[in-house]
Design a protein around this motif. Structure first.
Motif, PDB file in Angstrom:
ATOM      1  N   GLN A 124      -1.830  -2.395   5.275  1.00 44.07           N
ATOM      2  CA  GLN A 124      -3.153  -1.858   5.609  1.00 44.07           C
ATOM      3  C   GLN A 124      -3.746  -1.084   4.437  1.00 44.07           C
ATOM      4  OE1 GLN A 124      -0.201  -1.094   6.933  1.00 44.07           O
ATOM      5  NE2 GLN A 124      -0.447  -0.212   8.958  1.00 44.07           N
ATOM      6  N   ARG A 125      -2.860  -0.361   3.738  1.00 43.35           N
ATOM      7  CA  ARG A 125      -3.332   0.492   2.655  1.00 43.35           C
ATOM      8  C   ARG A 125      -3.975  -0.327   1.520  1.00 43.35           C
ATOM      9  NH1 ARG A 125      -1.989   5.449  -0.491  1.00 43.35           N
ATOM     10  NH2 ARG A 125      -1.781   4.626  -2.581  1.00 43.35           N
ATOM     11  N   PRO A 126      -3.267  -1.336   0.972  1.00 39.70           N
ATOM     12  CA  PRO A 126      -3.936  -2.136  -0.056  1.00 39.70           C
ATOM     13  C   PRO A 126      -5.183  -2.843   0.470  1.00 39.70           C
ATOM     14  CG  PRO A 126      -1.751  -3.022   0.447  1.00 39.70           C
ATOM     15  CD  PRO A 126      -1.843  -1.691   1.095  1.00 39.70           C
ATOM     16  N   PHE A 127      -5.150  -3.261   1.727  1.00 33.90           N
ATOM     17  CA  PHE A 127      -6.310  -3.948   2.310  1.00 33.90           C
ATOM     18  C   PHE A 127      -7.530  -3.029   2.284  1.00 33.90           C
ATOM     19  CE2 PHE A 127      -9.038  -5.002   5.912  1.00 33.90           C
ATOM     20  CZ  PHE A 127      -9.199  -6.372   5.758  1.00 33.90           C
ATOM     21  N   LEU A 128      -7.331  -1.791   2.768  1.00 37.38           N
ATOM     22  CA  LEU A 128      -8.443  -0.845   2.857  1.00 37.38           C
ATOM     23  C   LEU A 128      -8.941  -0.489   1.448  1.00 37.38           C
ATOM     24  CD1 LEU A 128      -9.777   0.692   5.268  1.00 37.38           C
ATOM     25  CD2 LEU A 128      -8.581   2.700   4.442  1.00 37.38           C
ATOM     26  N   ARG A 129      -7.987  -0.311   0.538  1.00 39.65           N
ATOM     27  CA  ARG A 129      -8.375   0.074  -0.815  1.00 39.65           C
ATOM     28  C   ARG A 129      -9.116  -1.057  -1.526  1.00 39.65           C
ATOM     29  NH1 ARG A 129      -5.624   5.067  -3.188  1.00 39.65           N
ATOM     30  NH2 ARG A 129      -5.375   6.139  -1.222  1.00 39.65           N
ATOM     31  N   ALA A 130      -8.760  -2.264  -1.181  1.00 38.21           N
ATOM     32  CA  ALA A 130      -9.484  -3.385  -1.779  1.00 38.21           C
ATOM     33  C   ALA A 130     -10.906  -3.442  -1.228  1.00 38.21           C
ATOM     34  CB  ALA A 130      -8.741  -4.687  -1.511  1.00 38.21           C
ATOM     35  N   CYS A 131     -11.081  -3.056   0.043  1.00 37.31           N
ATOM     36  CA  CYS A 131     -12.429  -3.018   0.615  1.00 37.31           C
ATOM     37  C   CYS A 131     -13.275  -1.940  -0.058  1.00 37.31           C
ATOM     38  CB  CYS A 131     -12.372  -2.733   2.114  1.00 37.31           C
ATOM     39  SG  CYS A 131     -11.703  -4.077   3.073  1.00 37.31           S
ATOM     40  N   ALA A 132     -12.610  -0.912  -0.620  1.00 35.62           N
ATOM     41  CA  ALA A 132     -13.343   0.170  -1.272  1.00 35.62           C
ATOM     42  C   ALA A 132     -13.559  -0.101  -2.752  1.00 35.62           C
ATOM     43  CB  ALA A 132     -12.567   1.478  -1.105  1.00 35.62           C
ATOM     44  N   GLY A 133     -13.009  -1.203  -3.258  1.00 31.87           N
ATOM     45  CA  GLY A 133     -13.156  -1.493  -4.678  1.00 31.87           C
ATOM     46  C   GLY A 133     -12.141  -0.760  -5.536  1.00 31.87           C
ATOM     47  N   LEU A 134     -11.153  -0.147  -4.900  1.00 35.28           N
ATOM     48  CA  LEU A 134     -10.135   0.571  -5.667  1.00 35.28           C
ATOM     49  C   LEU A 134      -9.019  -0.348  -6.126  1.00 35.28           C
ATOM     50  CD1 LEU A 134     -10.031   3.725  -3.435  1.00 35.28           C
ATOM     51  CD2 LEU A 134     -10.585   3.726  -5.857  1.00 35.28           C
ATOM     52  N   LEU A 135      -8.978  -1.501  -5.491  1.00 41.50           N
ATOM     53  CA  LEU A 135      -7.941  -2.473  -5.811  1.00 41.50           C
ATOM     54  C   LEU A 135      -8.656  -3.805  -5.874  1.00 41.50           C
ATOM     55  CD1 LEU A 135      -4.728  -2.332  -5.771  1.00 41.50           C
ATOM     56  CD2 LEU A 135      -4.913  -3.351  -3.531  1.00 41.50           C
ATOM     57  N   ARG A 136      -8.320  -4.609  -6.858  1.00 43.40           N
ATOM     58  CA  ARG A 136      -9.003  -5.882  -7.004  1.00 43.40           C
ATOM     59  C   ARG A 136      -8.322  -6.924  -6.128  1.00 43.40           C
ATOM     60  NH1 ARG A 136     -12.148  -7.825 -11.911  1.00 43.40           N
ATOM     61  NH2 ARG A 136     -12.300  -5.678 -12.605  1.00 43.40           N
ATOM     62  N   PRO A 137      -9.046  -7.575  -5.240  1.00 44.51           N
ATOM     63  CA  PRO A 137      -8.385  -8.624  -4.461  1.00 44.51           C
ATOM     64  C   PRO A 137      -7.976  -9.766  -5.389  1.00 44.51           C
ATOM     65  CG  PRO A 137     -10.753  -8.613  -4.057  1.00 44.51           C
ATOM     66  CD  PRO A 137     -10.460  -7.415  -4.897  1.00 44.51           C
ATOM     67  N   THR A 138      -6.872 -10.416  -5.051  1.00 41.31           N
ATOM     68  CA  THR A 138      -6.393 -11.512  -5.886  1.00 41.31           C
ATOM     69  C   THR A 138      -7.317 -12.715  -5.772  1.00 41.31           C
ATOM     70  OG1 THR A 138      -4.365 -10.843  -4.802  1.00 41.31           O
ATOM     71  CG2 THR A 138      -4.158 -12.449  -6.534  1.00 41.31           C
ATOM     72  N   GLN A 139      -7.974 -12.776  -4.636  1.00 39.20           N
ATOM     73  CA  GLN A 139      -8.758 -13.975  -4.345  1.00 39.20           C
ATOM     74  C   GLN A 139      -9.868 -13.580  -3.386  1.00 39.20           C
ATOM     75  OE1 GLN A 139      -5.617 -17.089  -3.597  1.00 39.20           O
ATOM     76  NE2 GLN A 139      -7.276 -17.839  -2.323  1.00 39.20           N
ATOM     77  N   GLY A 140     -10.893 -14.359  -3.335  1.00 41.62           N
ATOM     78  CA  GLY A 140     -11.892 -14.178  -2.293  1.00 41.62           C
ATOM     79  C   GLY A 140     -13.045 -13.292  -2.682  1.00 41.62           C
ATOM     80  N   LYS A 141     -13.933 -13.092  -1.708  1.00 43.21           N
ATOM     81  CA  LYS A 141     -15.192 -12.408  -1.962  1.00 43.21           C
ATOM     82  C   LYS A 141     -15.337 -11.193  -1.065  1.00 43.21           C
ATOM     83  CE  LYS A 141     -18.500 -15.701  -3.714  1.00 43.21           C
ATOM     84  NZ  LYS A 141     -19.538 -16.643  -3.347  1.00 43.21           N
ATOM     85  N   VAL A 142     -15.949 -10.145  -1.610  1.00 40.86           N
ATOM     86  CA  VAL A 142     -16.301  -8.964  -0.826  1.00 40.86           C
ATOM     87  C   VAL A 142     -17.812  -8.811  -0.902  1.00 40.86           C
ATOM     88  CG1 VAL A 142     -15.932  -6.517  -0.490  1.00 40.86           C
ATOM     89  CG2 VAL A 142     -14.198  -7.875  -1.642  1.00 40.86           C
ATOM     90  N   ILE A 143     -18.464  -8.828   0.255  1.00 43.06           N
ATOM     91  CA  ILE A 143     -19.922  -8.667   0.255  1.00 43.06           C
ATOM     92  C   ILE A 143     -20.278  -7.430   1.066  1.00 43.06           C
ATOM     93  CG2 ILE A 143     -22.105  -9.693   1.001  1.00 43.06           C
ATOM     94  CD1 ILE A 143     -20.546 -12.410   0.326  1.00 43.06           C
ATOM     95  N   VAL A 144     -20.881  -6.461   0.397  1.00 46.22           N
ATOM     96  CA  VAL A 144     -21.275  -5.225   1.057  1.00 46.22           C
ATOM     97  C   VAL A 144     -22.771  -5.313   1.314  1.00 46.22           C
ATOM     98  CG1 VAL A 144     -21.484  -2.734   0.843  1.00 46.22           C
ATOM     99  CG2 VAL A 144     -19.446  -3.887  -0.025  1.00 46.22           C
TER     100      VAL A 144
END
Lengths: 346, 499
Positions: free
Chosen positions: B288-308
């Motif tokens: 959950q922690r890396p997931f949430l941090r990736a949603c905040a831009g603190l961690l780069r997802p390995t793949q995929g898109k984040v649209i805010v």
């Protein structure tokens, strides 16, 4: 409660000073030197005459400038050990501009002004190098700074014995002294320059306001106290660290410029006179509070100048002042450390 | 060796982490210790392995009371602990790691040690090259190294803290086989876990802890429902749920894959609408922690898109997310959220963006006073943040969030807080929702998740469930799911294939 701890703090600090004096005294006794006479001589040697006082102030100037710069990096949580090299680069840049224009038709006042400006830029560039090594190269600023200090010293020696050597043969006594019109104007009969003194005082005041009263200063402190939280609060952290290095370099470079334009009037091998390291001690001793920097730096300058008397009068080594200066810092930091531990327990 | 814990008490401040724990473990058995996060499992194991000292109580080995003042003491007595994050030295060679904790002599006898190492490794069929470096190993292999090291030191009681997180299925099989062999040799194994399936497969008995108390024990074969009930059941007074209307998409994730050094989460597709709350359920370390941090831009997802909102922020730095109305509140309030040494006023000044040069202290102190009142913080504008209580620090963090925000991400927003603070904080958050802010939060408290979220994502060993409707899910169900049970039944009808 708060008042209580403030008084307790003061008492603790006082105890630290007494302990430092006591230990220094013991060392003198062990070396068969008369402590009371030595202290009397240091006081006489630093404040005994107007001439001595002016010498103390002259030594205060670069020390205060350096400390002012270091307060900025310390506030940002950076150990700018490279400050020594930043002073040296300031001196080199100043000397370079003075040499460049000394035979030109430009008014001497402008040449001096430009040379000091160059000194500030020189120091700032050298500091930015340490900053860049940390930010982009992952080199801890302590190691980067230390390395750059050696490079700076080597550069000075190369210039003195190489391209900038005196007519004939290079000498440890430095480059050819500049003509008197390229000196910062001095008070008649004394070595002291009001201009230099004014610059130093203005600098510490500016740093005080920068750290106490500006948004920028507060952000620097935030980065220094908690890098990760500062980042989450939206403060661009590495940019602020670079800025802190740059600003500190400006002040250190100014100290180097003063060493050339107001003290030695040439480039000598030990142009920084150790003011970088001494500035680190002062900054640590005042716990990075700008308001205490001026008096403590003055005290350290007085110790420096006062101890010059020791070999002459008492046949003692002048490094005694260094012993006392070091002891003071160690004891003050130690009692603070003990106090923190004690506080945490209760 | 028989291990007995008698009337163990341990408190941290006001938290009674272990409250009168009595437990006897026979030699040659595998004892499971179950409980949700914060139940006191780790505290109990740390007491036994000498990392911390009990306030009261006794530890007996084979009937003899012993005193364990440090991990070295524990090893002397034959008690060794395998930590969740292996305690080794990644830049060193395996063989040096193997030797490093051994007492005696200035010069270690490497030859002997090497021989012993190879013998032990062969015994358990571990393929470890003593000359390779630890940082080239997987978490599972590092665990194997640590087990060998502890055995070599003569450990007869082996404690394992969540050992199956982050290791492959094959490694897990091997680990379990090893543990069973060791138990047969008469060693005592204590297996701390939240994974019901693992406990079911491996343990002879299990003890369940809840809020510092040993609430029950059971022998194999276990009734999983009973265990779940023991782990989670508690009485909590909750107010009526007030859903708020949803708006446009606040965050959407497409084929979003996150990984950290331990695990790689499977890809997630999710759209979160304005005003909606999503709770992330799962045991600590399930991703959950890396997931949430990736949603905040603190961690780069390995793949995929984040649209805010409408904006594609994939790969952009945290500041870009922040500028697009994403707020992030970390779990460690004093380590990451606040700046110890600075006052509340100074924090509010820092959180505000782009002003002039000089700070108008008076204006800010007035402003701070207002926020202190409106967020019910017990403190003064000049209080240093570290002097505030946990609840007040959390309120201060909330007060620091800019407005308006399109998305707030929170890690354990109410961890360690009293019920009054919890209700207050959620009141403030729900107010934000009504203003159109979407929320994602991580919590270890299943009641909290079901109470405050509209939908729930369950994390288990790198798996991420499709969103569950919170109002159609019970605490028991959620408890099973985060322990890795019942995935197939729950998600079958949604057309997903889970083993």
């Amino acid at each position: 409660m708060l008042k209580n701890t403030r008084w307790a703090n003061l008492l603790i600090q006082l105890a630290a000073v007494l302990m430092a004096l006591l230990l220094t005294t013991l060392i003198m006794l062990a070396a068969d030197a008369p402590p009371l006479e030595a202290y009397a001589n240091i006081i006489k040697g630093s404040f005994g005459s107007l001439d001595r006082i002016s010498k103390v102030l002259l030594s205060w100037i670069p020390l205060l400038l350096t400390t002012a710069g270091l307060l900025i990096t310390f506030s940002t949580g950076l150990w700018n050990i490279g400050v020594e090299g930043q002073i040296v680069l300031g001196a080199i840049a100043t000397t370079w501009v003075l040499r460049l224009f000394q035979d030109s038709a430009i008014a001497p006042g402008w040449i001096i002004f430009l040379s000091i400006l160059a000194g500030m830029i020189g120091g700032a560039i050298w500091a930015s190098l340490a900053g860049a090594l940390k930010t982009f190269g992952g080199v801890n600023e302590i190691f980067g700074g230390l390395g750059l200090n050696f490079v700076a010293t080597a550069l000075t020696l190369w210039l003195i014995f190489g391209p900038w050597k005196r007519p004939g043969v290079g000498s440890m006594s430095g480059t050819q002294p500049f003509p008197e019109e390229l000196w910062l104007p001095q008070i008649p009969d004394y070595d002291l320059s009001y201009w230099a003194l004014g610059l130093a005082i203005a600098s510490i005041v500016a740093v005080y306001f920068l750290l106490q009263g500006t948004y920028f200063g507060l952000r620097l402190k935030a980065v220094g106290k908690n890098f990760r939280a500062a980042h989450l609060l939206g403060i661009p952290t590495w940019q602020h660290m670079m800025a802190a290095f740059f600003l500190c370099g400006i002040f250190a470079g100014a100290a180097g410029a003063m060493q050339v334009t107001a003290v030695y009037h040439r480039l000598i091998p030990s142009i920084s006179s150790g003011y970088g390291y001494l500035g680190l001690l002062v900054a640590m001793l005042v716990n990075y509070q700008a308001i205490w920097a001026a008096p403590v730096a003055l005290f350290y300058a007085a110790l420096n100048i006062g101890s010059i008397q020791l070999p002459i009068v008492l046949k003692m080594d002048s490094s005694l002042s260094g012993v006392l200066q070091g002891m003071l810092v160690l004891f003050v930091l130690m009692v603070e450390g003990i106090r923190q531990r004690y506080l945490r327990r209760t | 060796m028989k291990v007995e814990l008698k009337a163990i008490h341990k408190s941290f401040g006001t938290v009674h982490a272990n409250n009168n724990i009595n437990l006897a473990i026979q030699a040659g058995t595998i004892q499971g210790i179950l409980g949700e996060n914060g139940a006191g499992k780790s505290t109990l194991m740390k007491v036994l392995s000498g990392f911390i000292q009990e306030d009261e109580g006794k530890i007996l080995l084979d009937g003899k009371p012993i005193s364990v003042r440090s991990p070295a003491d524990a090893i002397q007595h034959g008690i060794g602990m395998l930590h969740q994050d292996p305690l080794d030295f990644p830049p060193m060679r395996i063989i040096d790691n193997f030797i490093v904790g051994r007492e005696g002599g200035v010069f270690p006898n490497k030859k002997e040690a090497r021989k012993d190492f190879i013998k032990l490794a062969n015994e358990f069929d571990f393929a470890l090259d003593p000359e390779s470096y630890v940082d080239s190993l997987t978490v599972g292999e590092r665990q194997q190294l640590e087990i060998l090291r502890l055995l070599w030191l003569g450990v007869r009681v082996l404690i394992l803290d969540e050992p199956t997180t982050g290791i492959s299925a094959l490694q897990k099989e091997k680990l379990f086989a090893t543990l069973k062999t060791l138990a047969k040799q008469g060693k005592t194994i204590i297996f701390v876990s939240h994974k019901l399936e693992d406990v079911e497969q491996l343990c002879n008995q299990v003890a369940v802890l809840r809020q510092g108390i040993l609430v029950g024990e059971a022998d194999a074969p276990f009734e999983i429902d009973k265990l779940v009930e023991m782990m989670f059941s508690k009485v909590i007074s909750v107010e009526a749920k007030q859903p708020c209307p949803f708006g446009n998409s606040a965050l959407s994730l497409h084929n979003f894959v996150v990984e950290d050094y331990r695990l790689r989460l499977e890809s997630v597709d999710l759209t979160l609408r304005a005003g909606e709350v999503i709770g992330l359920a799962g045991m600590e370390g399930s991703g959950q922690r890396p997931f949430l941090r990736a949603c905040a831009g603190l961690l780069r997802p390995t793949q995929g898109k984040v649209i805010v909102g409408e904006k594609d922020l994939t790969g952009k730095p945290y500041l870009a997310y922040k500028n697009h109305g994403v707020g992030f509140l970390p779990a460690s309030r004093l380590e990451e959220g606040l700046i110890p040494g600075l006052s509340l006023t100074e924090h509010f000044i820092l959180a505000e963006k782009g002003q002039g040069m000089f700070i108008d202290r008076e204006r800010w102190e007035r402003e701070t006073k207002e926020r202190i009142t409106s967020f019910n913080i017990r403190g003064t504008p000049l209080s240093p943040v570290e002097a505030l209580s946990g609840g007040n620090q959390q309120r201060a963090l909330l007060a620091l969030l800019n407005s308006p925000l399109s998305l707030i991400l929170l890690e354990h927003p109410t961890r360690g807080l009293d019920i009054e603070s919890v209700i207050y904080i959620w009141g403030k958050l729900k107010e934000r929702c009504r203003q159109g802010t979407a929320i994602i939060f991580v919590s270890a408290d299943l009641e909290e998740i079901l109470q405050y979220s509209d939908r729930v994502l369950v994390f288990f060993s790198g798996r991420v469930s499709p969103p569950l409707d919170a109002s159609a899910t019970s605490v028991e169900q959620l408890g099973q799911l985060i322990g890795g049970k019942g995935w197939a039944e729950k998600f079958e009808q949604q057309g997903d294939v889970y083993a």
